[in-house]
Design an enzyme around this catalytic site. Structure first.
Site, PDB file in Angstrom:
ATOM      1  N   HIS A 159       0.870  -1.187   0.000  1.00 39.11           N
ATOM      2  CA  HIS A 159       0.000   0.000   0.000  1.00 39.11           C
ATOM      3  C   HIS A 159       0.910   1.241   0.000  1.00 39.11           C
ATOM      4  CE1 HIS A 159      -3.460   2.373   0.103  1.00 39.11           C
ATOM      5  NE2 HIS A 159      -3.972   2.086   1.291  1.00 39.11           N
ATOM      6  N   GLN A 210      -0.323   4.903   0.839  1.00 36.44           N
ATOM      7  CA  GLN A 210      -0.626   5.112   2.258  1.00 36.44           C
ATOM      8  C   GLN A 210       0.646   5.275   3.076  1.00 36.44           C
ATOM      9  OE1 GLN A 210      -3.836   5.347   3.911  1.00 36.44           O
ATOM     10  NE2 GLN A 210      -2.374   6.212   5.357  1.00 36.44           N
TER      11      GLN A 210
HETATM   12  N1  NVA Z   1      -4.996  -3.754   5.089  1.00 35.72           N
HETATM   13  C1  NVA Z   1      -6.211  -3.073   4.686  1.00 35.72           C
HETATM   14  C2  NVA Z   1      -5.912  -1.669   4.330  1.00 35.72           C
HETATM   15  C3  NVA Z   1      -7.113  -0.857   3.937  1.00 35.72           C
HETATM   16  C4  NVA Z   1      -6.769   0.550   3.575  1.00 35.72           C
HETATM   17  C5  NVA Z   1      -6.848  -3.814   3.528  1.00 35.72           C
HETATM   18  O1  NVA Z   1      -6.112  -4.242   2.627  1.00 35.72           O
HETATM   19  O2  NVA Z   1      -8.057  -3.982   3.528  1.00 35.72           O
HETATM   20  N1   CP Z   2      -6.418   3.967   3.885  1.00 35.56           N
HETATM   21  C1   CP Z   2      -7.040   3.683   2.716  1.00 35.56           C
HETATM   22  O1   CP Z   2      -6.428   3.292   1.706  1.00 35.56           O
HETATM   23  O2   CP Z   2      -8.377   3.884   2.764  1.00 35.56           O
HETATM   24  P1   CP Z   2      -9.439   3.486   1.656  1.00 35.56           P
HETATM   25  O3   CP Z   2      -9.547   1.978   1.661  1.00 35.56           O
HETATM   26  O4   CP Z   2     -10.708   4.151   2.101  1.00 35.56           O
HETATM   27  O5   CP Z   2      -8.975   3.974   0.320  1.00 35.56           O
END
Ligand code: NVA
Ligand code: CP
Length: 315
Positions: A134, A137
């Site tokens: 990610h 983020q």
């Molecule tokens: N680890 C979480 C992050 C969401 C922003 C997911 O992948 O659902």
């Molecule tokens: N933190 C994040 O990526 O949030 P969303 O899943 O709302 O995009």
């Protein structure tokens, strides 16, 4: 010769280029409400495609607003609402979208699918979250830490909970910037071994930083300046939620755990959060939580990342 830039993991921006990208993020944050008609806007009259095979609030809206405020537009496609959901190959989708749009944000499952988009799109591709990474983020989290403490160096970082996409991107960051990162994850929920190995090798080459794994949250939190956590069941793992709740008992970031952190230690959460599971409401909404600043910062970082990918790189 020039080639396009993709942003599939944090390492796609070289470590030495990050300070300038975060400085640019700060300018974009500071100048948000001022018109700068004289400045070159690399997304002027361009369109950002958002291909989302998982739900999103922050990533979707921050990139949509970023494209608009940089002078462009955006087009959102969910898997259900596009031919991807009916089996049109990634290669065909990427090729066609690249003929309309100037960059593509992809949120999906396997990292290989994001890479596939990047391979077949003639325009930059940004990873808006995969099962493995990610980067948008964690780039924001690092920006948030840098704004709060002034620097990334000299701090201790703790990750409490699942060894998921967020943990992997934190590990990648620790490798790139030589951070001291301690992760507390239950047995069976460890981060990606390959990402861990690459980061440790990077730290050896840098000659600084450490990445340690423990099953004891208090050990990871002891003296930490930054404590991060995330949901116990990520998107796609909903069927495992009950089993995960049992496995992660004792991994809640609560006031008792926070008492072990450095006196000026802060708490980060990428959101969405499950109050009472991985974090208590009093911590998430309390004075040491930067989660809301962190969420707001997604917009400024989205703009800086969008600007960065739009600059061609030397091939
Ligand atoms: N680890 C979480 C992050 C969401 C922003 C997911 O992948 O659902
Ligand atoms: N933190 C994040 O990526 O949030 P969303 O899943 O709302 O995009």
């Amino acid at each position: 010769m020039t080639a396009k830039r993709d942003f599939l993991t944090l390492a796609d921006v070289p470590a030495e280029a990050w300070p300038a990208l975060w400085d640019r993020t700060w300018e974009l944050e500071r100048d948000r409400d001022h018109a700068h008609a004289d400045r070159v806007r690399p997304f002027d009259r361009k369109t950002l495609a958002l291909v989302f095979e998982k739900a999103s609030t922050r990533t979707r809206v921050s990139f949509e607003v970023a494209a608009t405020e940089l002078g462009g537009a955006s087009s959102y496609l969910s898997s259900d609402g596009s031919q991807l959901g009916r089996g049109e190959p990634v290669a065909d989708t990427a090729r066609v979208l690249a003929s309309y749009c100037h960059a593509i944000v992809v949120r999906t499952f396997a990292q290989a699918r994001v890479a596939d988009f990047a391979r077949h799109a003639a325009v930059p591709v940004i990873n808006g979250l995969s099962d493995q990474h990610h980067p948008c983020q964690v780039a924001t989290d690092l920006y948030t830490v840098r704004r709060h403490f002034g620097d990334l160096a000299g701090r201790t970082y703790a990750w409490i909970g699942d060894g998921n996409n967020m943990a992997n991107s934190w590990i990648e960051a620790a490798g790139m910037f030589g951070l001291d990162l301690r992760l507390a994850c239950p047995d069976g929920y460890l981060p990606d071994a390959g990402i861990l190995q690459t980061a440790r090798t990077a730290q050896r080459a840098l000659g600084r930083g450490s990445i340690t794994l423990t099953t004891e949250p208090r050990e990871a939190a002891a003296g930490a300046h930054v404590i991060s956590t995330d949901v116990w069941a990520s998107m796609g793992q909903e069927a495992e939620a009950a089993r995960r709740r049992a496995a992660f008992a004792g991994y809640c970031v609560d006031a008792a755990l926070l008492a072990h952190a450095a006196p000026d230690g802060i708490v980060l959460h990428c959101l969405p959060a499950h109050r009472g599971e991985e974090i208590t409401g009093d911590v998430l909404d309390g004075p040491r939580s930067l989660a809301w600043v962190q969420a707001a910062n997604r917009l400024h970082v989205a703009k800086a990342v969008l600007e960065w990918v739009m600059q061609p790189r030397a091939a």
